[in-house]
Write a protein that holds these residues in place. Structure first.
Motif, PDB file in Angstrom:
ATOM      1  N   THR A   6       0.742  -1.109   0.104  1.00 43.70           N
ATOM      2  CA  THR A   6       0.004  -0.179   0.011  1.00 43.70           C
ATOM      3  C   THR A   6       0.909   1.058   0.275  1.00 43.70           C
ATOM      4  O   THR A   6       0.942   2.112   0.893  1.00 43.70           O
ATOM      5  CB  THR A   6      -0.640   0.141   1.162  1.00 43.70           C
ATOM      6  N   ARG A   7       1.911   1.193  -1.037  1.00 41.53           N
ATOM      7  CA  ARG A   7       3.211   2.322  -0.553  1.00 41.53           C
ATOM      8  C   ARG A   7       3.479   2.664  -2.490  1.00 41.53           C
ATOM      9  O   ARG A   7       3.835   1.413  -2.577  1.00 41.53           O
ATOM     10  CB  ARG A   7       4.094   2.007   0.220  1.00 41.53           C
ATOM     11  N   VAL A   8       3.619   3.545  -2.901  1.00 43.31           N
ATOM     12  CA  VAL A   8       3.559   3.746  -4.388  1.00 43.31           C
ATOM     13  C   VAL A   8       4.352   4.956  -4.670  1.00 43.31           C
ATOM     14  O   VAL A   8       4.620   5.586  -3.515  1.00 43.31           O
ATOM     15  CB  VAL A   8       2.301   3.467  -5.044  1.00 43.31           C
ATOM     16  N   SER A  19       8.328   8.994  -2.628  1.00 38.81           N
ATOM     17  CA  SER A  19       6.767   7.663  -2.103  1.00 38.81           C
ATOM     18  C   SER A  19       5.307   8.285  -1.269  1.00 38.81           C
ATOM     19  O   SER A  19       5.418   8.913  -0.856  1.00 38.81           O
ATOM     20  CB  SER A  19       7.122   6.799  -0.951  1.00 38.81           C
ATOM     21  N   TYR A  20       4.260   7.268  -1.635  1.00 36.68           N
ATOM     22  CA  TYR A  20       2.742   7.194  -0.707  1.00 36.68           C
ATOM     23  C   TYR A  20       2.708   6.562  -0.628  1.00 36.68           C
ATOM     24  O   TYR A  20       1.896   5.205  -1.026  1.00 36.68           O
ATOM     25  CB  TYR A  20       2.670   8.185  -2.376  1.00 36.68           C
ATOM     26  N   ALA A  21       1.340   6.578   0.591  1.00 37.65           N
ATOM     27  CA  ALA A  21       1.474   5.591   1.018  1.00 37.65           C
ATOM     28  C   ALA A  21      -0.436   6.207   1.426  1.00 37.65           C
ATOM     29  O   ALA A  21      -1.122   7.305   1.457  1.00 37.65           O
ATOM     30  CB  ALA A  21       1.239   4.998   2.823  1.00 37.65           C
ATOM     31  N   ASP A 365      -7.610   9.982  -3.543  1.00 34.74           N
ATOM     32  CA  ASP A 365      -6.961   9.535  -1.618  1.00 34.74           C
ATOM     33  C   ASP A 365      -7.412  10.429  -0.569  1.00 34.74           C
ATOM     34  O   ASP A 365      -8.265   9.971  -0.046  1.00 34.74           O
ATOM     35  CB  ASP A 365      -5.799   8.977  -2.203  1.00 34.74           C
ATOM     36  N   GLU A 374      -4.507  -1.113  -2.226  1.00 32.14           N
ATOM     37  CA  GLU A 374      -3.810  -1.825  -2.369  1.00 32.14           C
ATOM     38  C   GLU A 374      -3.948  -1.984  -3.577  1.00 32.14           C
ATOM     39  O   GLU A 374      -2.844  -1.856  -4.758  1.00 32.14           O
ATOM     40  CB  GLU A 374      -3.647  -3.412  -1.095  1.00 32.14           C
ATOM     41  N   CYS A 377      -2.498   1.227  -5.574  1.00 33.17           N
ATOM     42  CA  CYS A 377      -1.200   1.632  -6.157  1.00 33.17           C
ATOM     43  C   CYS A 377      -0.830   0.077  -6.813  1.00 33.17           C
ATOM     44  O   CYS A 377       0.417   0.865  -7.252  1.00 33.17           O
ATOM     45  CB  CYS A 377      -1.006   0.626  -4.669  1.00 33.17           C
ATOM     46  N   ASP A 378      -1.096  -0.739  -6.710  1.00 31.48           N
ATOM     47  CA  ASP A 378      -0.621  -2.109  -7.863  1.00 31.48           C
ATOM     48  C   ASP A 378      -0.201  -1.562  -9.378  1.00 31.48           C
ATOM     49  O   ASP A 378      -0.098  -1.629  -9.766  1.00 31.48           O
ATOM     50  CB  ASP A 378      -1.348  -3.431  -7.381  1.00 31.48           C
ATOM     51  N   ARG A 381       1.134   1.706  -9.808  1.00 31.54           N
ATOM     52  CA  ARG A 381       2.466   0.932 -10.788  1.00 31.54           C
ATOM     53  C   ARG A 381       2.587   0.338 -11.818  1.00 31.54           C
ATOM     54  O   ARG A 381       3.509   0.656 -12.444  1.00 31.54           O
ATOM     55  CB  ARG A 381       2.933  -0.144  -9.216  1.00 31.54           C
TER      56      ARG A 381
END
Length: 390
Positions: A6-8, A19-21, A365, A374, A377-378, A381
């Motif tokens: 859950t971070r991208v 980085s971002y969550a 968000d 999650e 984020c995937d 990416r």
């Protein structure tokens, strides 16, 4: 969920990566009864067939099941669907034969599930520059209106590029609209789409001056009487919309098309309010529905608390060039799992930068509109990987 899932890493406008969550998903609830306080229509996007040759100039091919599933999603939140509008890429890849098929399929699906639909009728079967006389435009409108009314739908009379091109003044608009509206079975919704959405519509209603164009439009509405049930105004000016709203005849609804100012326009003032026919409602359906449910109960503070966080997102999606907003709408549908790919008719997925999409991700968000952080984020990416950002 925690950790790297859950971070991208998101690209920034200065060329760096940060980085971002994302936070937790919003806890929006679907309505248990129809929304009553406003008429909410979401202009819906289409889902392209990812394996088709959906490039500029090719015949558009859609993933019909995913396209109709998205309309069921909108209906499940108590929103009506505005079909085959500019959000569906009318004039930017979706041609009339496919739009007609889309209208028929959506209206039949609506009957099966009890959804509300209004559908766009324009003149886009005419090749650019082909109309010679006003009757060419009238016939084109009539053909498209017939498709909608044969399926029991309500017509949204779209602005016509060809009419804007050949009309010599407000009188030509009055003649065309009087003829077309006079033949409809149900009151229509007119659509005034501003030049920021479509430069070919500059000077619509026969005058480049907005005040005089407004007078001409209101004259058309007054002459039509009960044949016009409302008008959607997409000029991105709250001041203009409110002023025009107060001049509408009794019984004619103002549908806001202002994706920059919609919360206050829908809430209204002591003199009235706007209903909604918005492309952004496609992207923010859960929050829009929850806010309107609050308004139904008279909870204006709750309405603002739910809807106002979506405004920065909407202004980002609709930033200039505004007509490329569809890319952001489809991107949000993709990262929220409503479609399995980020491809668009006419290759329009390329019309916003990865920096723009990264900013959209953050604003979605903050509005609590990432339904599964999650997964979002995937998928973010995956989009970044195509741009070489890993």
């Amino acid at each position: 969920m925690s950790g790297t899932a859950t971070r991208v890493s998101l690209p920034q406008s200065d060329g760096t990566v940060a980085s971002y969550a994302p936070g937790a998903a919003g806890a929006f609830e679907k309505p248990r009864s129809p929304i009553r306080s406003r008429v909410p229509l979401a202009a819906a996007h289409v889902v392209a067939d990812p394996l088709a040759e959906n490039i500029p100039g090719s015949t558009p091919r859609l993933d019909w099941e995913a396209t109709l599933a998205y309309r069921r999603h909108l209906w499940s939140w108590g929103l009506g669907v505005a079909e085959a509008m500019d959000t569906a890429q009318r004039g930017m890849g979706l041609d009339w034969p496919v739009a007609a098929d889309l209208i028929r399929r959506t209206l039949r699906e609506a009957k099966a599930v009890g959804g509300e639909v209004a559908a766009g009728a324009g003149t886009d079967q005419l090749a650019p520059g082909s109309a010679r006389v006003l009757d060419d435009i009238v016939r084109a409108y009539q053909e498209q209106c017939a498709v909608i009314e044969q399926e029991g739908g309500q017509v949204v009379l779209l602005a016509s590029r060809e009419l804007a091109r050949i009309a010599t003044g407000p009188e030509d608009y009055a003649r065309v609209y009087e003829t077309v509206l006079g033949e409809l079975r149900r009151p229509a919704i007119l659509h005034w789409l501003g030049e920021m959405f479509d430069p070919a519509l500059t000077g619509y209603w026969g005058d480049a001056d907005i005040a005089r164009a407004t007078d001409a439009c209101l004259s058309v509405i007054a002459a039509a009487g009960t044949r016009v049930g409302g008008i959607k105004v997409s000029l991105l000016s709250a001041e203009h919309e409110v002023g025009m709203r107060r001049r509408l005849p009794a019984g004619v609804r103002m549908y806001t098309g202002d994706d920059f100012n919609f919360p206050s326009l829908i809430e209204g003032d002591a003199h009235g309010h706007s209903d909604a026919l918005l492309g952004i409602f496609d992207a923010i359906a859960p929050a829009a529905s929850a806010a309107l449910q609050a308004l139904d109960t008279g909870d204006r503070e709750g309405y603002r608390r739910l809807l106002e966080p979506t405004l920065p997102l909407s202004r980002h999606i609709f930033q200039a060039p505004t007509y490329n907003y569809k890319t952001g709408v489809v991107f949000l549908a993709y990262i929220n799992g409503h479609q399995e790919h980020f491809r668009m008719v006419a290759g329009q997925e390329s019309m916003r930068s990865v920096v723009h999409l990264a900013g959209l991700f953050v604003l979605a968000d903050r509005a609590h509109l990432l339904t599964d952080p999650e997964r979002a984020c995937d998928r973010m990416r995956r989009v970044l990987a195509l741009a070489g950002i890993v």
